[in-house]
Design an enzyme around this catalytic site. Structure first.
Site, PDB file in Angstrom:
ATOM      1  N   THR A   2       0.841  -1.194   0.000  1.00 48.83           N
ATOM      2  CA  THR A   2       0.000   0.000   0.000  1.00 48.83           C
ATOM      3  C   THR A   2       0.875   1.242   0.000  1.00 48.83           C
ATOM      4  OG1 THR A   2      -0.039   0.262   2.414  1.00 48.83           O
ATOM      5  CG2 THR A   2      -1.699  -1.180   1.442  1.00 48.83           C
ATOM      6  N   ASP A   3       0.336   2.352  -0.488  1.00 48.57           N
ATOM      7  CA  ASP A   3       0.954   3.629  -0.169  1.00 48.57           C
ATOM      8  C   ASP A   3       0.760   3.837   1.330  1.00 48.57           C
ATOM      9  OD1 ASP A   3       2.176   6.092  -0.298  1.00 48.57           O
ATOM     10  OD2 ASP A   3       0.950   6.830  -1.961  1.00 48.57           O
ATOM     11  N   TRP A   4       1.586   4.678   1.915  1.00 46.34           N
ATOM     12  CA  TRP A   4       1.616   4.765   3.377  1.00 46.34           C
ATOM     13  C   TRP A   4       0.297   5.328   3.920  1.00 46.34           C
ATOM     14  CZ3 TRP A   4       5.225   2.213   1.624  1.00 46.34           C
ATOM     15  CH2 TRP A   4       6.282   1.720   2.376  1.00 46.34           C
ATOM     16  N   GLY A  23      -2.483   3.994   3.051  1.00 44.34           N
ATOM     17  CA  GLY A  23      -3.440   3.830   1.958  1.00 44.34           C
ATOM     18  C   GLY A  23      -4.307   2.596   2.058  1.00 44.34           C
TER      19      GLY A  23
END
Length: 806
Positions: free
Chosen positions: A228-230, A232
Site C-alpha cells: 500500500t501507499d503509506w 493507503g
C-alpha cells in the site's frame, strides 16, 4: 531460504501479521520460521532513509544521499540507459544503508500540469514513462535491491487523493494510465509495486480486484508483492483478497486480527492469505540475501547526477543564437535561485544531499568577467523595490543577463496541487523591468512541470533546467557556455494557457469523484488532433547544432531512417516515432508516440537509425471485446523532431483483428472530433458505458470513514467543525507564507480510517470509528466507544503464536 518451507512452518496468526508492517519503514520478522525483517525507503530521485524515528513525509532528518535530477528532469533526457544508471546508483546507496526496497520510480501519467507531484513523474505519455521506468527498475534490481514503481493507478491529483474516485472509461484507463505500468512490469520485472491511495471507478486501488488481479497479476504475469501507499490501506481483508501483499505502515495488531477473524469466519480462505504471504516472502528472501551494508562512492555518484542533469537540460528559445556565451562575456547573474537553487520537489521524495552546487559558487570558473549578482526578488511572491532596483542597476552594466526564475517550493509538493500555471508575479515584474534596460536576457527556468509564459517575448533565450538535482547548477553553466550541447526534449506539452487544455474543465476533482471526461485526449494527443497551437510541443528541444532526417523505410516491425548532423558542433538528437491511422473508424488521437532513439553525432556525421515497433504500435483497447485489438488499414509511420515537427512519413498496411467498433453512436461525436470544451453528460456516460456516479458530497449526510478530515467543517459536532475550519485556515496560512506544512497537508487529506492506519497500533479502527461518531454529533456514545476501544485494542501474543486477542 526456501519460501515454501517457511510458509509451511508459519501459523495463521504469523501469516496474517506478516502482511502488516512492523513500523513505518520495516516489515515484521518471524524468527521462529527464519523470516527476517526488511527495510523500505523512499527513493525516486535519491535515497531518503530517515535517522531515528520514521515518518512518511520526511519531517525527521534523513541520512546523506545523492540527490539526482527529478523524474520530470530525467524524462527530458529520453534515455532509458540513463535512468538505468541512476536507478543502479540509488540502489547502491540503499544497499549501503541496509535498505532492501526502494520506493520508486513514480510513473503516473501527467494528466494535468497542475498536479503538485508532477516533478516526481516522468511524462504525459505512457509509452515514454514506461520505458524510462523500466530502465530505472532494471538498474536498481541489478544491485539486489527491489524497485517499487508507484502509484498504481490513476493517481493524478494530490488534493483529496486518499478519498477521491478516478472515474473513467476502460479504454482510457488501459491506454493512458496502465500502459506505462504494463511496460514497467513486463520489461523491468519489479519485485514490488505500490498501489495508489485513490479509488478507480468506485473501488479503492489497493482492494481493486480488476487492477491487482485481472490485469496486474493474471494478464501481465506480475508475481511480486503489492504494498500500500503509506496509510493507503482501506479494508485490510478486501485488500488481501484483491492482491495486496503488505500494508504500510504497520497498524499494530489491528489489521492482523481483522484478517484472522475473517479467515475463521469463512469470509476469506487461508489459501488466499498463503498466496499473499508467499508473494511477500519472495520479496523478503530475494532482497535479504543480497544485503551488503557499507558505504558508497559519494563523489562518483555526484558525477552521475551531473551527467544526468546535463542530459535533462532543454533549450527552448535562442533568438539570434545568443547562446552559447563566450567565456569573456560580462554576465550579470540575477535571481535568488542562482544563490539557493531549486533542485528537488517537496514531500516524501525529499533527499538530504551529499553536496549542493550553486551557480554563484561556480560562476567565476565559467564566466570570470561576471559583473556580479543580485537576488532580484523574494521567494515569497511579494514586491521588493530595493531588490528590484539593485537588479536593474546591475543589468545595465552587463553584456548579458542570466536571470534565474521558476516555481517556488509551495507550488511543487506532495499533498497540494497548483491552482494556476504562472510563475510568481514578482519574478515576471522583475523580468519586465530588466528587459527595458537590457534586452539580452537568458532566462534559466527551474520548475518540475510546465508553466505559462506570457512573458516569453521579454527574453532572448530560455533554458529549462527542470529540477536538476544537486549537480544541476554546474550542468546549466556548461550548457550556457557551450561546454555541452543541450540535447534534452520536453516530456510534456507547454500550452499557451492552461485553459487551452480540455482537462482544465474537469481538474482537479474537488468533490467525491474526479471525472476523466477528456478521455484519451491528454497533452499532445489533444493538441495534434485538434490542430491547436501550443507554446512548446511535446518532444521539443533546440540544439546548438542542426540535424537532417532522410531515407525512411518502414514495415509493421520497424522503421529505419538516416540522421545527419548538419551543423558545426557535436550533438545528440532525439528522434521520435509516431503512428497514426488516417480515417480511422474507431476514434483515436491523430497520432501517438510509439518509439524513439537518442543518437550522438559528430559534425557532418550520418547514422542509419532503426527503431523497433512493438506490440503497442497499432493497438487500441476495445471495450466490447474486453481486450486490445488492431484496426486494419494504411497506417502512417512518422519520424519527427517533436510532436509538431514531423520530418518523415511512410505508409504501412496493417491487417486488423476485425473487432466491432464500440463507438458508432452520435453521442461519441465530441470524442471523434476532439471537441472537448464541454463534454455532455450523455457523451461521458456513453463513454463510461454506465451512469455517471454521484459527484458532489452530500453535506447533510453523516461523515463516513472514507471521508477526509478536511470535511470536518460539515460535521454535526461544533467542536469538530471548529477543528475543520482551523485546519483549513492553518493550511491557507502556510501556503501564503510560501512554506507549506507537509504534516498539515497530510492530515488535511487523510480520511478518518487513516487515523488508525497511520498510528502504528496506538489507535485501532474501532477507535477511529468512535472519533467519527463523535464528529457526527454523538459525542458521549462516541466517547464511550473510544475509551472502550482503547482498553481493548487488538494485539497478538509476542511470539505470534496461539490465539489472537480480539
Amino acid at each position: 531460504m526456501d519460501v515454501s518451507q517457511m510458509l509451511s512452518q508459519m501459523t495463521l496468526e504469523e501469516k496474517c501479521a506478516l502482511l502488516s508492517g512492523k513500523d513505518v519503514w520495516h516489515t515484521r520478522a518471524v524468527e521462529r520460521a527464519g523470516i527476517p525483517s526488511i527495510s523500505l525507503s523512499d527513493g525516486p530521485s535519491g535515497l531518503r532513509k530517515q535517522e531515528g524515528e520514521g515518518d512518511h513525509l520526511g519531517l525527521n532528518a534523513s541520512v546523506k544521499a545523492t540527490c539526482f535530477p527529478s523524474a520530470a528532469a530525467l524524462a527530458n533526457s529520453w534515455n532509458p540507459e540513463l535512468t538505468e544508471r541512476v536507478g543502479a546508483a540509488i540502489a547502491k546507496e540503499a544497499k549501503a544503508q541496509d535498505v532492501q526496497v526502494l520506493l520508486g520510480p513514480g510513473l503516473n501519467t501527467k494528466r494535468s500540469p497542475l498536479c503538485g507531484r508532477n516533478f516526481e513523474y516522468y511524462s504525459e505519455d505512457p509509452y515514454l514513462s514506461g520505458k524510462l521506468a523500466a530502465g530505472f527498475i532494471r538498474g536498481a534490481q541489478r544491485e539486489g535491491v527491489s524497485a517499487c514503481p508507484k502509484h498504481f493507478a490513476a493517481n493524478s491529483q494530490e488534493g483529496h487523493r486518499m478519498a477521491s474516485d478516478s472515474v473513467m472509461d476502460e479504454r482510457t484507463l488501459r491506454e493512458l494510465y496502465l500502459t506505462n505500468f504494463e511496460i514497467a512490469v513486463r520489461e523491468g520485472c519489479p519485485k514490488c509495486l505500490m498501489s495508489a491511495y485513490n479509488r478507480v471507478n468506485g473501488v479503492y486501488a489497493n482492494e481493486n480486484e480488476h487492477l491487482l488481479g485481472d490485469i496486474l497479476r493474471r494478464e501481465w504475469g506480475f508475481d511480486g508483492a503489492v504494498v500500500t501507499d503509506w496509510g493507503g490501506g482501506n479494508d485490510f481483508v478486501e485488500g488481501t483478497r484483491a492482491g495486496s501483499s503488505l500494508e504500510m505502515p504497520g497498524a499494530g495488531d489491528d489489521s492482523a486480527c481483522q484478517l484472522i477473524r475473517a479467515v475463521r469466519e469463512g469470509r476469506i480462505d487461508e489459501a488466499t492469505v498463503d498466496k499473499r504471504a508467499g508473494e511477500l516472502l519472495r520479496l523478503i528472501v530475494s532482497t535479504h540475501d543480497a544485503r551488503q551494508p557499507g558505504s558508497f562512492d559519494a563523489q562518483r555518484h555526484h558525477e552521475i547526477a551531473h551527467t544526468a542533469a546535463r542530459e535533462a537540460i532543454v533549450l527552448l528559445k535562442n533568438e539570434g543564437n545568443l547562446l552559447p556565451l563566450a567565456r569573456e562575456c560580462r554576465v550579470a547573474v540575477i535571481g535568488d535561485f542562482a544563490r539557493t537553487p531549486r533542485y528537488q520537489g517537496a514531500g516524501s521524495s525529499m533527499v538530504n544531499p551529499t553536496q549542493i552546487e550553486s551557480t554563484l559558487d561556480l560562476l567565476q570558473t565559467t564566466f570570470p568577467a561576471s559583473v556580479g549578482f543580485a537576488p532580484g526578488f523574494l521567494r515569497a511572491d511579494k514586491p521588493d523595490a530595493a531588490l528590484s532596483d539593485e537588479a536593474v542597476s546591475l543589468a545595465k552594466t552587463a553584456d548579458v543577463v542570466l536571470l534565474y526564475l521558476g516555481l517556488t517550493e509551495v507550488f511543487e509538493t506532495e499533498g497540494l496541487d497548483r491552482t494556476h500555471m504562472r510563475i510568481p508575479q514578482n519574478q515576471i515584474d522583475l523580468l519586465s523591468r530588466l528587459s527595458d534596460v537590457n534586452p539580452r536576457i537568458v532566462v534559466v527556468l527551474s520548475a518540475g512541470s510546465a508553466v505559462e509564459m506570457p512573458w516569453l517575448d521579454r527574453c532572448q533565450a530560455l533554458v529549462y533546467g527542470c529540477l536538476g538535482g544537486q549537480a544541476g547548477a554546474r550542468a546549466m553553466l556548461e550548457a550556457l557556455s557551450g561546454a555541452i550541447c543541450p540535447s534534452g526534449k520536453l516530456a510534456e506539452t507547454f500550452p499557451l494557457a492552461y485553459t487551452d487544455m480540455p482537462v482544465s474543465r474537469y481538474y482537479p476533482g474537488a468533490q467525491r469523484t474526479s471525472e476523466y471526461r477528456e478521455g484519451l485526449y491528454v497533452g499532445y494527443r489533444y493538441f495534434v488532433t485538434a490542430d491547436a497551437p501550443v507554446l512548446f510541443p511535446f518532444g521539443f528541444g533546440l540544439s546548438y547544432t542542426s540535424f537532417a532526417y532522410s531515407d525512411i523505410e518502414a514495415d509493421e516491425a520497424r522503421v529505419s531512417f538516416t540522421l545527419t548532423n548538419t551543423g558545426s558542433r557535436p550533438g545528440s538528437e532525439i528522434a521520435e516515432v509516431y503512428v497514426g491511422l488516417p480515417g480511422a473508424k474507431v476514434f483515436r488521437p491523430r497520432y501517438e508516440l510509439k518509439g524513439f532513439a537518442k543518437v550522438a553525432l559528430a559534425p557532418g556525421e550520418s547514422k542509419r537509425v532503426t527503431v523497433a515497433l512493438d506490440d503497442k504500435a497499432f493497438r487500441y483497447f476495445n471495450v466490447k471485446t474486453g481486450r486490445f485489438e488492431i484496426e486494419g488499414g494504411d497506417y502512417r509511420i512518422m519520424v519527427g523532431a517533436s510532436a509538431c515537427d514531423i520530418r518523415l512519413s511512410a505508409a504501412v498496411a496493417v491487417k486488423g483483428t476485425d473487432a466491432p467498433n464500440p463507438y458508432e453512436g452520435g453521442e461519441f461525436a465530441c470524442y471523434r472530433e476532439a471537441k472537448l470544451d464541454a463534454v455532455p453528460d450523455s457523451s461521458f456516460a456513453a463513454l463510461l458505458g454506465r451512469p455517471i456516479p454521484p459527484h458532489n458530497w452530500d453535506e447533510t449526510a453523516p461523515l463516513q470513514m472514507n471521508d477526509a478530515l478536511m470535511q470536518l467543517y460539515y460535521a454535526k459536532n461544533p467542536i469538530a467543525r471548529f477543528v475543520g475550519r482551523r485546519l483549513e485556515r492553518m493550511q491557507a496560512q502556510s501556503i501564503q507564507k510560501g512554506a507549506p506544512d507537509l504534516n498539515l497537508l497530510f492530515i488535511y487529506n487523510i480520511p478518518f480510517r487513516g487515523i488508525a492506519k497511520m498510528m502504528n497500533g496506538m489507535v485501532s479502527m474501532e477507535m477511529a470509528e468512535a472519533i467519527l461518531r463523535m464528529a457526527n454529533g454523538h459525542f458521549f456514545s462516541g466517547l464511550g466507544r473510544l475509551i472502550s476501544g482503547f482498553l481493548s485494542r487488538p494485539n497478538l501474543p509476542k511470539e505470534n503464536k496461539g490465539k489472537e486477542t480480539l
